[in-house]
Write an enzyme that holds these catalytic residues in place. Sequence first.
Site, PDB file in Angstrom:
ATOM      1  N   GLY A 102       0.638  -1.205   0.360  1.00  0.00           N
ATOM      2  CA  GLY A 102      -0.096  -0.093   0.227  1.00  0.00           C
ATOM      3  C   GLY A 102       0.787   1.367   0.040  1.00  0.00           C
ATOM      4  N   GLU A 119     -10.634  -4.571   5.230  1.00  0.00           N
ATOM      5  CA  GLU A 119      -9.529  -4.204   5.942  1.00  0.00           C
ATOM      6  C   GLU A 119      -9.458  -3.055   7.503  1.00  0.00           C
ATOM      7  N   TYR A 156      -9.267   0.109   6.498  1.00  0.00           N
ATOM      8  CA  TYR A 156      -8.849   1.333   6.581  1.00  0.00           C
ATOM      9  C   TYR A 156     -10.352   2.559   6.485  1.00  0.00           C
ATOM     10  N   ARG A 206     -11.194  -3.292  -4.034  1.00  0.00           N
ATOM     11  CA  ARG A 206     -10.927  -4.169  -3.361  1.00  0.00           C
ATOM     12  C   ARG A 206     -12.086  -3.249  -1.973  1.00  0.00           C
ATOM     13  N   HIS A 231      -9.097  -4.941  10.762  1.00  0.00           N
ATOM     14  CA  HIS A 231      -8.040  -5.619  11.593  1.00  0.00           C
ATOM     15  C   HIS A 231      -8.225  -5.389  12.651  1.00  0.00           C
ATOM     16  N   GLU A 232      -8.799  -4.895  12.864  1.00  0.00           N
ATOM     17  CA  GLU A 232      -9.584  -5.269  14.367  1.00  0.00           C
ATOM     18  C   GLU A 232     -10.708  -6.734  14.475  1.00  0.00           C
ATOM     19  N   ALA A 233     -10.636  -7.190  14.161  1.00  0.00           N
ATOM     20  CA  ALA A 233     -11.642  -7.816  13.571  1.00  0.00           C
ATOM     21  C   ALA A 233     -10.934  -9.120  14.828  1.00  0.00           C
ATOM     22  N   GLN A 249       5.248 -15.598   9.986  1.00  0.00           N
ATOM     23  CA  GLN A 249       6.190 -15.446  10.937  1.00  0.00           C
ATOM     24  C   GLN A 249       7.517 -14.757  10.359  1.00  0.00           C
ATOM     25  N   GLN A 272      11.991 -31.780  13.619  1.00  0.00           N
ATOM     26  CA  GLN A 272      10.250 -31.524  14.476  1.00  0.00           C
ATOM     27  C   GLN A 272       9.340 -31.347  13.577  1.00  0.00           C
ATOM     28  N   LEU A 321      15.194 -20.728  18.700  1.00  0.00           N
ATOM     29  CA  LEU A 321      14.769 -21.030  17.433  1.00  0.00           C
ATOM     30  C   LEU A 321      13.854 -21.212  16.944  1.00  0.00           C
TER      31      LEU A 321
HETATM   32  P1  FAD Z   1      15.043 -30.975  13.733  1.00  0.00           P
HETATM   33  O1  FAD Z   1      13.675 -30.229  13.639  1.00  0.00           O
HETATM   34  O2  FAD Z   1      15.524 -31.050  15.745  1.00  0.00           O
HETATM   35  O3  FAD Z   1      16.157 -31.601  13.226  1.00  0.00           O
HETATM   36  C1  FAD Z   1      17.395 -32.077  13.959  1.00  0.00           C
HETATM   37  C2  FAD Z   1      17.014 -33.562  13.048  1.00  0.00           C
HETATM   38  O4  FAD Z   1      18.429 -34.672  13.077  1.00  0.00           O
HETATM   39  C3  FAD Z   1      16.471 -34.712  13.496  1.00  0.00           C
HETATM   40  O5  FAD Z   1      15.490 -35.263  12.400  1.00  0.00           O
HETATM   41  C4  FAD Z   1      17.299 -35.234  14.434  1.00  0.00           C
HETATM   42  O6  FAD Z   1      16.695 -36.584  14.011  1.00  0.00           O
HETATM   43  C5  FAD Z   1      18.453 -35.483  13.086  1.00  0.00           C
HETATM   44  N1  FAD Z   1      19.784 -36.111  13.775  1.00  0.00           N
HETATM   45  C6  FAD Z   1      20.380 -35.310  15.181  1.00  0.00           C
HETATM   46  N2  FAD Z   1      21.143 -36.023  15.100  1.00  0.00           N
HETATM   47  C7  FAD Z   1      21.508 -36.878  14.113  1.00  0.00           C
HETATM   48  C8  FAD Z   1      22.289 -38.553  14.007  1.00  0.00           C
HETATM   49  N3  FAD Z   1      23.987 -38.382  14.794  1.00  0.00           N
HETATM   50  N4  FAD Z   1      22.302 -38.743  12.708  1.00  0.00           N
HETATM   51  C9  FAD Z   1      20.658 -38.318  11.557  1.00  0.00           C
HETATM   52  N5  FAD Z   1      20.436 -37.642  12.213  1.00  0.00           N
HETATM   53  C10 FAD Z   1      20.468 -36.664  13.391  1.00  0.00           C
HETATM   54  N6  FAD Z   1       9.018 -23.587  14.535  1.00  0.00           N
HETATM   55  C11 FAD Z   1       7.753 -22.726  13.695  1.00  0.00           C
HETATM   56  O7  FAD Z   1       9.227 -21.729  12.718  1.00  0.00           O
HETATM   57  N7  FAD Z   1       6.861 -21.829  13.377  1.00  0.00           N
HETATM   58  C12 FAD Z   1       5.893 -23.147  14.023  1.00  0.00           C
HETATM   59  O8  FAD Z   1       5.134 -23.343  13.879  1.00  0.00           O
HETATM   60  C13 FAD Z   1       6.688 -24.293  14.835  1.00  0.00           C
HETATM   61  N8  FAD Z   1       5.588 -25.449  15.173  1.00  0.00           N
HETATM   62  C14 FAD Z   1       6.580 -26.459  16.119  1.00  0.00           C
HETATM   63  C15 FAD Z   1       5.449 -27.126  16.620  1.00  0.00           C
HETATM   64  C16 FAD Z   1       5.696 -28.139  17.403  1.00  0.00           C
HETATM   65  C17 FAD Z   1       4.581 -29.406  18.302  1.00  0.00           C
HETATM   66  C18 FAD Z   1       6.719 -28.757  17.235  1.00  0.00           C
HETATM   67  C19 FAD Z   1       7.979 -29.938  18.748  1.00  0.00           C
HETATM   68  C20 FAD Z   1       7.755 -27.455  17.098  1.00  0.00           C
HETATM   69  C21 FAD Z   1       7.997 -27.268  16.486  1.00  0.00           C
HETATM   70  N9  FAD Z   1       8.436 -25.322  15.079  1.00  0.00           N
HETATM   71  C22 FAD Z   1       8.234 -24.511  14.632  1.00  0.00           C
HETATM   72  C23 FAD Z   1       9.970 -25.488  16.285  1.00  0.00           C
HETATM   73  C24 FAD Z   1      10.620 -25.983  14.337  1.00  0.00           C
HETATM   74  O9  FAD Z   1      10.304 -26.778  14.296  1.00  0.00           O
HETATM   75  C25 FAD Z   1      12.076 -26.256  15.220  1.00  0.00           C
HETATM   76  O10 FAD Z   1      12.713 -24.770  15.384  1.00  0.00           O
HETATM   77  C26 FAD Z   1      13.311 -26.506  13.784  1.00  0.00           C
HETATM   78  O11 FAD Z   1      12.116 -28.181  13.283  1.00  0.00           O
HETATM   79  C27 FAD Z   1      14.325 -26.755  13.962  1.00  0.00           C
HETATM   80  O12 FAD Z   1      14.471 -26.883  12.851  1.00  0.00           O
HETATM   81  P2  FAD Z   1      16.253 -28.389  13.028  1.00  0.00           P
HETATM   82  O13 FAD Z   1      16.820 -28.444  11.748  1.00  0.00           O
HETATM   83  O14 FAD Z   1      18.017 -27.226  13.521  1.00  0.00           O
HETATM   84  O15 FAD Z   1      16.405 -29.041  13.790  1.00  0.00           O
HETATM   85  P1  NAP Z   2       9.997 -21.771  24.242  1.00  0.00           P
HETATM   86  O1  NAP Z   2       9.618 -20.399  23.398  1.00  0.00           O
HETATM   87  O2  NAP Z   2      10.922 -20.405  24.327  1.00  0.00           O
HETATM   88  O3  NAP Z   2       8.537 -21.717  25.518  1.00  0.00           O
HETATM   89  C1  NAP Z   2       9.477 -22.365  26.472  1.00  0.00           C
HETATM   90  C2  NAP Z   2       8.539 -22.527  28.036  1.00  0.00           C
HETATM   91  O4  NAP Z   2       9.488 -22.992  29.101  1.00  0.00           O
HETATM   92  C3  NAP Z   2       8.220 -20.855  28.127  1.00  0.00           C
HETATM   93  O5  NAP Z   2       7.131 -20.987  28.445  1.00  0.00           O
HETATM   94  C4  NAP Z   2       9.880 -21.163  29.446  1.00  0.00           C
HETATM   95  O6  NAP Z   2       8.896 -19.914  29.936  1.00  0.00           O
HETATM   96  C5  NAP Z   2       8.967 -22.398  30.448  1.00  0.00           C
HETATM   97  N1  NAP Z   2      11.329 -22.767  30.353  1.00  0.00           N
HETATM   98  C6  NAP Z   2      12.008 -22.561  30.089  1.00  0.00           C
HETATM   99  N2  NAP Z   2      12.820 -23.115  30.963  1.00  0.00           N
HETATM  100  C7  NAP Z   2      12.072 -23.355  31.669  1.00  0.00           C
HETATM  101  C8  NAP Z   2      12.444 -24.058  33.131  1.00  0.00           C
HETATM  102  N3  NAP Z   2      13.927 -24.714  33.047  1.00  0.00           N
HETATM  103  N4  NAP Z   2      11.304 -24.737  34.089  1.00  0.00           N
HETATM  104  C9  NAP Z   2      10.284 -24.400  33.716  1.00  0.00           C
HETATM  105  N5  NAP Z   2      10.133 -23.922  32.101  1.00  0.00           N
HETATM  106  C10 NAP Z   2      10.622 -23.333  31.495  1.00  0.00           C
HETATM  107  O7  NAP Z   2      10.216 -22.990  23.624  1.00  0.00           O
HETATM  108  P2  NAP Z   2       9.634 -24.014  22.784  1.00  0.00           P
HETATM  109  O8  NAP Z   2       7.584 -23.390  23.234  1.00  0.00           O
HETATM  110  O9  NAP Z   2      10.094 -25.031  23.179  1.00  0.00           O
HETATM  111  O10 NAP Z   2       9.399 -23.395  21.404  1.00  0.00           O
HETATM  112  C11 NAP Z   2      10.121 -24.272  20.862  1.00  0.00           C
HETATM  113  C12 NAP Z   2      10.469 -23.272  19.747  1.00  0.00           C
HETATM  114  O11 NAP Z   2       9.873 -24.011  18.591  1.00  0.00           O
HETATM  115  C13 NAP Z   2      10.285 -21.553  19.670  1.00  0.00           C
HETATM  116  O12 NAP Z   2      11.293 -20.790  19.700  1.00  0.00           O
HETATM  117  C14 NAP Z   2       9.487 -21.260  19.000  1.00  0.00           C
HETATM  118  O13 NAP Z   2       9.473 -20.296  18.454  1.00  0.00           O
HETATM  119  C15 NAP Z   2       9.085 -22.601  17.996  1.00  0.00           C
HETATM  120  N6  NAP Z   2       7.894 -22.700  17.524  1.00  0.00           N
HETATM  121  C16 NAP Z   2       7.279 -21.668  16.912  1.00  0.00           C
HETATM  122  C17 NAP Z   2       5.349 -21.792  17.349  1.00  0.00           C
HETATM  123  C18 NAP Z   2       3.964 -20.978  16.300  1.00  0.00           C
HETATM  124  O14 NAP Z   2       4.005 -21.321  16.832  1.00  0.00           O
HETATM  125  N7  NAP Z   2       5.109 -19.851  15.867  1.00  0.00           N
HETATM  126  C19 NAP Z   2       5.097 -23.174  17.624  1.00  0.00           C
HETATM  127  C20 NAP Z   2       6.022 -23.661  18.801  1.00  0.00           C
HETATM  128  C21 NAP Z   2       6.935 -23.863  18.426  1.00  0.00           C
HETATM  129  P3  NAP Z   2       8.857 -19.700  31.968  1.00  0.00           P
HETATM  130  O15 NAP Z   2      10.372 -19.018  31.391  1.00  0.00           O
HETATM  131  O16 NAP Z   2       8.497 -18.211  32.083  1.00  0.00           O
HETATM  132  O17 NAP Z   2       8.503 -20.542  32.601  1.00  0.00           O
HETATM  133 FE1  SF4 Z   3       4.718 -15.631   4.747  1.00  0.00          FE
HETATM  134 FE2  SF4 Z   3       4.957 -18.000   6.055  1.00  0.00          FE
HETATM  135 FE3  SF4 Z   3       3.225 -17.889   4.198  1.00  0.00          FE
HETATM  136 FE4  SF4 Z   3       6.079 -17.421   4.246  1.00  0.00          FE
HETATM  137  S1  SF4 Z   3       5.675 -19.494   5.058  1.00  0.00           S
HETATM  138  S2  SF4 Z   3       4.770 -16.362   3.127  1.00  0.00           S
HETATM  139  S3  SF4 Z   3       5.795 -16.592   6.185  1.00  0.00           S
HETATM  140  S4  SF4 Z   3       3.414 -16.771   5.651  1.00  0.00           S
END
Ligand code: FAD
Ligand code: NAP
Ligand code: SF4
Length: 684
Positions: free
Chosen positions: A61, A167, A169, A217, A255-257, A342, A414, A668
């Site tokens: 915009g 939206e 505006y 729009r 946007h406020e919805a 994100q 993950q 992460l």
């Molecule tokens: P990982 O995804 O942990 O991958 C590591 C890989 O390495 C694994 O497959 C493991 O098996 C493999 N590995 C480890 N050691 C070895 C070895 N020695 N040899 C061979 N393979 C090995 N992130 C977002 O941004 N948005 C979200 O909405 C979001 N939602 C999430 C929801 C859930 C329930 C979870 C659990 C995570 C979510 N995340 C989200 C977090 C996101 O998935 C992680 O940040 C991301 O997967 C990290 O990527 P990575 O490749 O570093 O590690």
């Molecule tokens: P996180 O976002 O860092 O949350 C960890 C939670 O655990 C926090 O609520 C923290 O809050 C608590 N915590 C930390 N240390 C603790 C301890 N020692 N004892 C008890 N509680 C503790 O991590 P995550 O939920 O594992 O997610 C991992 C990453 O995946 C995140 O960075 C997130 O961005 C990503 N992810 C994103 C989405 C998404 O929708 N965008 C969804 C899933 C995951 P307190 O310290 O206040 O207790």
């Molecule tokens: Fe935006 Fe996520 Fe779609 Fe990429 S995948 S355009 S960050 S909503």
Amino acid sequence: MTQAYPHLLKPLDLGFTELKNRVLMGSMHTGLEDRFWNIHKFARYFAERAEGGVGLMVTGGYSPNLVGQLAPLSSTMNNRATALLHRHVTGAVHEAGGKICLQLLHAGRYGYQPLIVSASATKAPISPFKARALSTKGVERQINDFVDAAKLAKFAGYDGVEVMGSEGYFINQFLCERTNKRTDKWGGPYENRMRLPVEIVRRMREAVGPEFIIIYRLSMLDLVEGGQTWDQIVTLGKAIEQAGATIINTGIGWHEARVPTIVTSVPRGGFADVTAKFYGEVDIPICTTNRINTPEKGEDILAAGKADMVSMARPLLADSEFVRKAEQGRADEINTCIACNQACLDHVFQAKRASCLVNPRACHETELVLTVAPVVRRVAVVGAGPAGLAAATTAAKRGHNVTLFEADDKIGGQFNYAKRIPGKEEFYETLRYFQRQIELLEIDLRLNTRVDAQQLTEDGFDDVIIATGVKPRTPNIDGIDHPKVLGYLDVLRHNKPVGQSVAVIGAGGIGFDVSEFLTHDFSHHLEGEQVSVADWQAEWGVNPEFEGPGGLAERKPTSSPRKIYLMQRKSGKVGGGLGKTSGWVHRNSLKHRDVDMLRGCSYERIDDEGLHISIKDKDGKLTESKVLNVDNVIICAGQEPFRALYDQLAGAGVRAHLIGGADVAEELDAKRAIRQGTEVAAGL
Ligand code: FAD
Ligand code: NAP
Ligand code: SF4
């Protein structure tokens, strides 16, 4: 070649010009609009999408004047010098065979700056500033500025403009009683309130002549109390056609919805029926929008006669070649937008340049350049999570010889748990995309292979990229070994049974996702399947006939099969660290399924009775000590890097690179994991 999507890829004749297909790249603010020194980046961003075959694009915009700016110094089209600069953009797009319109957006009371004006003196819940009510002459000045901006857009070489009338505006603020309390000819009955957009389009058409696209729009569903009724929207649409618009695009929700409109939990094509209801009311082409992210979905909507065009914005950020791949029968190669917001919308709200979680090159086309590798190297990538997948595919694209080791029996890391969360089914698409890239790029994928330092050293790789991810953190709580304690992997990976009452320790992204998972009754809708549009409308209170002011209805959320307590130690808002544009949806969704969100918690111990906690207020004063008599305590307390392999390899003198969670687990997310994997491989 175009048989797979005959409706989507069919040209659209606008009389004076033809669009090569029915895909409109919808307007998205990227942050590149705001500063003149980014104009070449902006031009390249659009040129790549024009090369990718999209029929028509709309910029982010641009305000027609200073009072309409979204923020101080934000994008404005109000002088010839700016318009001349934009010839870089229009020139690059036309050279690539594309067409582009400039969006004219007056923020009204949504502006984040002190000069804002609106129909009446009101304050939006999403801006700290109160808008000044315009005088009757002031309204005329805004119309003139819209018209002048359209003339400048024409001078800049744009094929047309989009007038942002939705939206919530400025224009939308005139249309609705909730924001328009005027008593002059711009307020009062609907005929007066709709005068502003009609006059803008009518005078604009007069000024730019017949051969210039004007998209309007139209807010077809306001989703706020005091919003327009369906009859009013139809009346306005007809008047806009008469005033000279070329295309009517659909706008959904202010946007406020408090109804989500584009986040990932909105089912695909969830608002196409709104456009369908309007379709046939006018003779000019109608475009539908919101949560359409695959060529199949676009084709289905057009084939069903719900619209003439489909607007996709974020899907074109995620993959600039979306249309080309669909045309060439390569839809399975499309890098699908997972609607996470994100890296796009969340960035814009933080005044950062937009990009894309699944495509870090988006809006960085001139900076993150993937050149052909000067020397082919043997590259090992360890871990096929998002970081490793991005690194392996990027390195292979550049011509390197890549082996990808994964301990699990499938790729994804993950993401295999994320995809199980209701409302996150889109995450399957990212895994499909990477799986296909692995095949196309002939990456040597070794599943079920947990490699160690010795094997990697003996194999003599030139580079080893360590993407081994994270391991869940085990907090130091008395009784943490009690049988009722589970980790999130026990639930999402090992499918361990979970009782009727649950305490979730940790309210980060994973704590919220686990709570969402446990509050769903999978007998209602199957895991992996998106919720139906009808169920989603009931959940969020959208009138299925889109009738009544704003199209709202009473909410009927599904009830949870379990009692959940979601807890954090911090005293701030529970889930305060979630995404700016999606966090409220997660909180709201759990609240409506009676999840108790507790903050300021100290976890004293876990025993047969349950979880013993004490709660402090924000000043640190103890307010309550109690036992949560729960069947299970689920730990979602963050993660720690899993990187022993890197330390061993570095010790053995191997050229090793650390990415993703294995590098830094703190804060992460997949956005960082994928970007880091791409950048490291781009530099090999
Ligand atoms: P990982 O995804 O942990 O991958 C590591 C890989 O390495 C694994 O497959 C493991 O098996 C493999 N590995 C480890 N050691 C070895 C070895 N020695 N040899 C061979 N393979 C090995 N992130 C977002 O941004 N948005 C979200 O909405 C979001 N939602 C999430 C929801 C859930 C329930 C979870 C659990 C995570 C979510 N995340 C989200 C977090 C996101 O998935 C992680 O940040 C991301 O997967 C990290 O990527 P990575 O490749 O570093 O590690
Ligand atoms: P996180 O976002 O860092 O949350 C960890 C939670 O655990 C926090 O609520 C923290 O809050 C608590 N915590 C930390 N240390 C603790 C301890 N020692 N004892 C008890 N509680 C503790 O991590 P995550 O939920 O594992 O997610 C991992 C990453 O995946 C995140 O960075 C997130 O961005 C990503 N992810 C994103 C989405 C998404 O929708 N965008 C969804 C899933 C995951 P307190 O310290 O206040 O207790
Ligand atoms: Fe935006 Fe996520 Fe779609 Fe990429 S995948 S355009 S960050 S909503």
